[in-house]
Scaffold this active site. Sequence first.
Site: not given
Length: 245
Positions: A174-175
């Site tokens: 979940d960058l």
Amino acid sequence: MSLSTYHHRDAHILYDPTRLAQPDLPILPEFGEAWLDPAAWAERGLVVGSAPGRGDSQFLAVNGADWVLRPYRRGGMAAKVSQSDYLWTGLERTRGFREMRLTRALHQRGLPVPAPVATIVSRHALRYRAALITERLPGSRALAERLPDASPALLADVGATIRRFHDAGLDHVDLNARNLLVSDDDKVWLIDFDRCRLRPRGAWRQRNLSRLERSLVRFSPANAGSLFIAIVEGYHNAPVDHHEV
């Protein structure tokens, strides 16, 4: 010093004894479910703020320490069934224990992550709820808030920081521009390692970057392209850290 565990009935905590001493465990009136409830901390006067996002992370001031409490919350279709309950498949497989151990490993490698304090897991038959406590990074703001005035040097540092984590083998699923924090002196940090893992080099690196690019479009649609180019240049120009591969 290794992590320690404490168990009381169906509640379990995995903690760093250098940051949370055994005598400090009864911070709230009763150890267990209350530790997962931001309202219980607020009732004790320990909440000093909050951060946006799913679950509304709470900023805590406890015995002279500044912490962040992040309850685990589901998103998407799963949230329609339950926002906070997860299927129990064993204590070490809980979201909290896995993220606590991963964050600890990254911190011990000297990577820019907040120090993990503790994770709390409360089991109910085949379901559980959990929360993670980390040390708060004072004066830091999400990259999303810094985008309007982000300098080329800062964007290059963002790319170089991501490269450090990738060279260490971290697949951050979940960058995004909210999970990258920037301190007052422009140091870049990475947070929120739920469902992340260490793995050999592969196509996941590009998937991480593509997710970040979509996030930039969301937070800065007019300049997303130039912002992403500057970050990627910093990523590719950063030297490989062979000590972390």
